[in-house]
Design an enzyme around this catalytic site. Structure first.
Site, mmCIF file in Angstrom:
data_model
loop_
_atom_site.group_PDB
_atom_site.id
_atom_site.type_symbol
_atom_site.label_atom_id
_atom_site.label_comp_id
_atom_site.label_asym_id
_atom_site.label_seq_id
_atom_site.Cartn_x
_atom_site.Cartn_y
_atom_site.Cartn_z
ATOM 1 N N LYS A 15 -11.326 5.408 0.892
ATOM 2 C CA LYS A 15 -9.972 5.797 0.394
ATOM 3 C C LYS A 15 -9.223 4.788 -0.340
ATOM 4 C CE LYS A 15 -7.815 6.295 4.536
ATOM 5 N NZ LYS A 15 -8.924 5.866 5.346
ATOM 6 N N ARG A 90 -1.381 9.526 9.762
ATOM 7 C CA ARG A 90 -2.633 9.556 10.705
ATOM 8 C C ARG A 90 -2.568 10.321 11.696
ATOM 9 N NH1 ARG A 90 -4.374 4.114 8.256
ATOM 10 N NH2 ARG A 90 -6.312 3.605 9.394
ATOM 11 N N ARG A 130 -17.401 -4.959 4.255
ATOM 12 C CA ARG A 130 -16.363 -5.330 3.723
ATOM 13 C C ARG A 130 -15.444 -6.706 3.574
ATOM 14 N NH1 ARG A 130 -11.616 -0.621 4.023
ATOM 15 N NH2 ARG A 130 -11.013 -1.485 6.033
ATOM 16 N N ARG A 162 -11.640 -8.744 7.336
ATOM 17 C CA ARG A 162 -10.374 -8.434 8.008
ATOM 18 C C ARG A 162 -10.821 -8.503 9.670
ATOM 19 N NH1 ARG A 162 -8.276 -2.706 5.708
ATOM 20 N NH2 ARG A 162 -8.099 -2.323 7.921
ATOM 21 N N ARG A 173 -11.940 2.233 15.771
ATOM 22 C CA ARG A 173 -11.211 2.744 14.745
ATOM 23 C C ARG A 173 -11.493 4.220 14.279
ATOM 24 N NH1 ARG A 173 -11.397 -1.486 10.548
ATOM 25 N NH2 ARG A 173 -10.191 -0.110 9.018
HETATM 26 P P1 AMP Z 1 -6.079 0.528 7.276
HETATM 27 O O1 AMP Z 1 -5.950 -0.555 6.285
HETATM 28 O O2 AMP Z 1 -5.435 2.101 6.770
HETATM 29 O O3 AMP Z 1 -7.473 0.713 8.023
HETATM 30 O O4 AMP Z 1 -5.218 0.392 8.530
HETATM 31 C C1 AMP Z 1 -5.089 -0.666 9.356
HETATM 32 C C2 AMP Z 1 -4.672 -0.773 10.620
HETATM 33 O O5 AMP Z 1 -3.169 -0.389 10.435
HETATM 34 C C3 AMP Z 1 -4.919 0.634 11.477
HETATM 35 O O6 AMP Z 1 -6.341 0.458 11.890
HETATM 36 C C4 AMP Z 1 -3.915 0.852 12.431
HETATM 37 O O7 AMP Z 1 -3.681 -0.084 13.741
HETATM 38 C C5 AMP Z 1 -2.632 0.245 11.397
HETATM 39 N N1 AMP Z 1 -2.086 1.663 10.934
HETATM 40 C C6 AMP Z 1 -2.119 1.767 9.262
HETATM 41 N N2 AMP Z 1 -1.631 3.143 9.083
HETATM 42 C C7 AMP Z 1 -1.343 3.424 10.343
HETATM 43 C C8 AMP Z 1 -0.587 4.768 10.433
HETATM 44 N N3 AMP Z 1 -0.310 5.532 9.384
HETATM 45 N N4 AMP Z 1 -0.335 4.907 11.774
HETATM 46 C C9 AMP Z 1 -0.483 4.057 13.022
HETATM 47 N N5 AMP Z 1 -1.061 2.947 12.493
HETATM 48 C C10 AMP Z 1 -1.579 2.493 11.170
#
Ligand code: AMP
Length: 217
Positions: A15, A90, A130, A162, A173
């Site tokens: 994404k 989300r 990653r 990360r 996740r």
């Molecule tokens: P990502 O980089 O999109 O994988 O996001 C990393 C982490 O940030 C996720 O696993 C959540 O803990 C938090 N996070 C990111 N976007 C959201 C969202 N829209 N709602 C809730 N938690 C989020």
């Protein structure tokens, strides 16, 4: 042509990579809720401190703080013409809030929702390999390696893994995605804005499929 996009897909579907390519092509800001959280984490803001535990456990940060953070970002002047949201919404609650924000702030709605589809077993390999730099450029040790090992091609900073890209957290996740985010596929399908894209192809092929699908909307 569509200008308000939501990128959907499980963690590891690509994404973020596709969102960056598409936002450059469309000339609209790429807003990643994960990047916004990580910025807050680095700067040790109150929001960062609140979000840290959830993120490191692979859980979702509560809806109300997440919505407030994204709403503030969308209200800035660079988002006037459109936005490409990545990682938000989300949950169905967040999606409903986004509809309201776009309607109230900009008198508009989500125009297109590309959903990148990748089989579950591929995701763990993609995420655990990653590597990211602090400015959000992303590589993969096997599928998209940087030119110099451990160094970002774009800005020369060091690459890191990360904390939530370890095998254990990745599985959590993916489960959270299936439970809480997957229902958004139906939410947007019912609104007639969903576009499903096969994410098991090379990065360029996914981008081409994405552009072709969006151009028809
Ligand atoms: P990502 O980089 O999109 O994988 O996001 C990393 C982490 O940030 C996720 O696993 C959540 O803990 C938090 N996070 C990111 N976007 C959201 C969202 N829209 N709602 C809730 N938690 C989020």
């Amino acid at each position: 042509m569509a200008q308000h996009f939501v990128m959907l897909g499980p963690p590891g579907a690509g994404k973020g990579t596709q969102a960056k390519i598409l936002s450059e092509k469309m000339g609209i800001p790429h807003i990643s809720s994960g990047d916004l959280f990580r910025e807050n984490l680095r700067e040790k803001t109150d929001l960062g401190k609140l979000a840290e535990g959830y993120i490191n456990r692979g859980e979702l940060v509560p809806d109300d703080v997440t919505i407030r953070m994204v709403q503030e970002r969308i209200s800035r002047s660079d988002c006037q013409a459109g936005v490409l949201l990545d990682g938000f919404p989300r949950t169905v609650y967040q999606a409903e809030a986004l509809d309201e924000i776009l309607r109230d702030q900009k008198n508009t709605q989500v125009d297109a929702v590309p959903c990148i589809i990748v089989a579950d077993d591929v995701l763990v390999e993609r995420l655990s390999g990653r590597r990211s730099c602090q400015n959000g450029h992303v590589f993969h040790v096997k599928f998209n390696p940087p030119k110099v090992d451990g160094i970002c091609d774009v800005d020369g900073t060091e690459l890191y893994q990360r904390e939530d890209d370890t095998v254990e957290t990745v599985s959590r996740r993916i489960r959270v995605y299936l439970d809480q985010t997957q229902p958004l596929i139906d939410y947007y399908r019912q609104k007639g804005v969903l576009v499903e894209i096969d994410g098991a192809q090379a990065i360029d092929a996914v981008s081409e499929a994405l552009f072709a699908a969006i151009a028809k909307m």
